[in-house]
Structures are given as C-alpha cells and as structure tokens.
Write a protein that holds these residues in place. Structure first.
Motif, short mmCIF file in Angstrom:
data_model
loop_
_atom_site.label_atom_id
_atom_site.label_comp_id
_atom_site.label_asym_id
_atom_site.label_seq_id
_atom_site.Cartn_x
_atom_site.Cartn_y
_atom_site.Cartn_z
N ARG A 249 0.76 -1.13 0.15
CA ARG A 249 -0.16 -0.16 0.12
C ARG A 249 0.83 1.27 -0.02
O ARG A 249 0.68 2.09 -0.38
CB ARG A 249 -0.72 0.11 1.36
CG ARG A 249 -2.25 -0.98 1.10
CD ARG A 249 -3.02 -1.15 2.34
NE ARG A 249 -2.61 -1.85 3.47
CZ ARG A 249 -3.00 -1.79 4.59
NH1 ARG A 249 -3.92 -0.97 4.81
NH2 ARG A 249 -2.41 -2.54 5.52
N ILE A 250 1.93 1.13 0.51
CA ILE A 250 2.86 2.42 0.75
C ILE A 250 3.46 2.79 -0.73
O ILE A 250 3.74 3.88 -1.35
CB ILE A 250 3.92 2.04 1.50
CG1 ILE A 250 3.27 2.24 3.09
CG2 ILE A 250 5.09 3.23 1.54
CD1 ILE A 250 4.43 1.87 4.18
N ARG B 240 -4.24 -2.79 13.92
CA ARG B 240 -2.92 -2.16 14.02
C ARG B 240 -1.87 -2.07 12.69
O ARG B 240 -1.19 -1.17 12.70
CB ARG B 240 -2.32 -3.03 15.18
CG ARG B 240 -1.00 -2.57 15.65
CD ARG B 240 -1.00 -0.98 16.32
NE ARG B 240 0.40 -0.87 16.81
CZ ARG B 240 0.76 0.49 16.97
NH1 ARG B 240 0.03 1.43 16.84
NH2 ARG B 240 1.90 0.81 17.39
N TYR B 241 -1.80 -3.26 12.18
CA TYR B 241 -1.16 -3.25 10.74
C TYR B 241 -1.59 -2.19 9.71
O TYR B 241 -0.85 -1.42 9.35
CB TYR B 241 -1.38 -4.59 10.08
CG TYR B 241 -0.40 -5.06 9.21
CD1 TYR B 241 0.72 -4.65 9.04
CD2 TYR B 241 -1.05 -5.74 7.94
CE1 TYR B 241 1.57 -4.95 7.91
CE2 TYR B 241 -0.14 -6.27 6.81
CZ TYR B 241 1.11 -5.87 6.91
OH TYR B 241 1.89 -6.05 5.80
N ASP B 242 -2.94 -2.06 9.80
CA ASP B 242 -3.58 -0.79 8.83
C ASP B 242 -3.13 0.44 9.72
O ASP B 242 -2.76 1.44 8.79
CB ASP B 242 -4.92 -0.76 8.98
CG ASP B 242 -5.66 -2.08 8.25
OD1 ASP B 242 -4.74 -2.72 7.31
OD2 ASP B 242 -6.71 -2.46 8.36
N GLU B 243 -3.28 0.61 10.79
CA GLU B 243 -2.80 2.04 11.55
C GLU B 243 -1.13 2.33 11.26
O GLU B 243 -1.18 3.41 11.14
CB GLU B 243 -3.10 1.78 12.97
CG GLU B 243 -2.75 2.94 13.89
CD GLU B 243 -2.96 2.78 15.20
OE1 GLU B 243 -2.30 3.24 16.14
OE2 GLU B 243 -3.35 1.88 15.68
N ALA C 51 3.10 5.26 8.53
CA ALA C 51 4.18 5.49 7.84
C ALA C 51 4.02 6.29 6.59
O ALA C 51 4.71 7.15 6.10
CB ALA C 51 4.69 3.94 7.26
N THR C 52 2.86 5.97 6.11
CA THR C 52 2.55 6.71 4.78
C THR C 52 2.45 8.33 5.15
O THR C 52 3.03 9.15 4.35
CB THR C 52 1.07 6.34 4.01
OG1 THR C 52 1.28 5.03 3.90
CG2 THR C 52 0.69 7.25 2.90
N GLU C 53 1.85 8.75 6.29
CA GLU C 53 1.80 10.09 6.46
C GLU C 53 2.93 10.84 6.92
O GLU C 53 3.28 11.95 6.57
CB GLU C 53 0.89 10.12 7.88
CG GLU C 53 0.57 11.88 8.35
CD GLU C 53 -0.35 11.75 9.52
OE1 GLU C 53 -0.56 12.91 10.12
OE2 GLU C 53 -1.26 10.69 9.58
N LEU C 54 3.90 9.79 7.40
CA LEU C 54 5.41 10.30 7.82
C LEU C 54 6.15 10.49 6.49
O LEU C 54 7.44 10.86 6.35
CB LEU C 54 6.05 9.62 8.68
CG LEU C 54 5.60 9.62 10.20
CD1 LEU C 54 6.21 8.41 11.06
CD2 LEU C 54 5.64 10.99 10.75
#
Length: 200
Positions: free
Chosen positions: A42-43, A157-160, A165-168
């Motif tokens: 997804r990233i 939690r995996y989704d979170e 990570a994507t936001e960072l």
C-alpha cells in the motif's frame, strides 16, 4: 527514554541486513525500538515505489549486485535468490505485531528470526506451519500468537501503522525514525548511531 521508530517489511532483504545491527546500536545507546511492520504493497503506490518484479531490468540486476556486496561486506549469510521470495508478508507482519505484547524484545527477536528464515534458511514464511515453528524456536507459544495475529485487532494495528508510515512519508524498507528524522536503508544506520551519540 530515546526511541527509534522502526518501519519495515518482514520480507525485505535490506531490513534483514540491518536488523541485528539496529538491535546492537539501540542496546549500546540505551534506546527503545518501536517495532512497526507495515504494508509496502500500500505504501509503494502512494510513494511512487514498485515491487521488485515491476522494476526496470537494470535496477533488478543492480539490486542483486548490491545484496551480494552487502552480504559479503557484513559477513551475513544471505541467498540473493531465496526459494520463497516474494511471499505474502501479511501473516508474518501481524505475528510480529502480536509478539510486541509478549515481553521485552519479543517482537524484535521474532522479526529477526523471520527475516533470517527467508533470506538465509530459505524457509517459507507464508506457510502457517513453517512460521509456527519459527515462533516456537523463539520460545513463544504459537497457538496463542497465531490466534492474536489473525484477530481484527492485529489487522487494525497493521493498517494503523501503514497509515502512520504513509503520513510520515516513509517509502522504503527499512526506515528508522529518530527525533522526527527519517533514515531510509540499512546503509544509514551509521547516521542513526551518530544521532544517538549526540543525544548521549
């Protein structure tokens, strides 16, 4: 307490090459590692990355050269073409997440064992029985951990973590975040250690 956020995929050879060194550096400098497996499937679409099979031939070829080069430089056992790569890392990632509540260092130990199993031992880390044997080898109870890994909570939690990570703006594995600074790649560990030393 100094903390390092550790974003990675349990399928990444670069994560494998840096994992033990990260643990050693954190221990040396009294830092805590926040173990954060994320879904690069997804990233990558959000960051412009591509899975290995979709990269240009010259990039694929150079990746193999670099893996062998770093393997030899570090003296770490690694098969550049392991039998079970690529594989679906989602179960392995959720197991690591579940292990994070099983005591100090359990998630790091399990992550290291899973990485080694793929890249040095050519074991299938998408196979439940094989991965359960890895869990046992780390003195963890596989039945309970597997149930926790398959729970809605582990998936959430995996989704979170993936969204975090994507936001960072994390885009590759491994990525270490210390004092809000991103360091991408096991070859940036030296810079991570320098930053820890400055805080000493």
């Amino acid at each position: 307490m100094r903390t390092i956020d550790y974003y990675f995929s349990p399928m990444s050879p670069w994560t494998y090459l840096g994992h033990a060194r990260l643990a050693e550096i954190a221990s040396k400098h009294g830092a805590t590692i926040n173990v954060k497996p994320v879904d690069y499937g997804r990233i990558f679409p959000a960051s412009g990355g591509l899975p290995v099979s979709k990269r240009a031939p010259q990039r694929q070829a150079y990746r193999l050269v670099e893996l062998a080069r770093w393997r030899d430089h570090l003296g770490v056992p690694l098969t550049v073409h392991p039998k079970f790569f690529p594989y679906d890392p989602s179960l392995a990632a959720r197991l690591i997440i579940a292990a994070d509540g099983r005591g100090t260092g359990a998630a790091m130990r399990l992550a290291g064992a899973i990485l080694k199993a793929c890249w040095a031992e050519e074991r299938n880390m998408a196979d439940e029985e094989e991965i359960a044997s890895i869990v046992r080898e780390q003195a963890l109870e596989p039945r309970g951990l597997m149930a926790a890994a398959k729970s809605d909570e582990a998936q959430a939690r995996y989704d979170e973590l993936t969204a975090e990570a994507t936001e960072l703006q994390v885009f590759g594995a491994p990525t270490y975040v210390y004092n809000k600074e991103l360091l991408w790649g096991q070859d940036r560990i030296e810079f991570l250690e320098r930053a820890l030393e400055k805080q000493g």
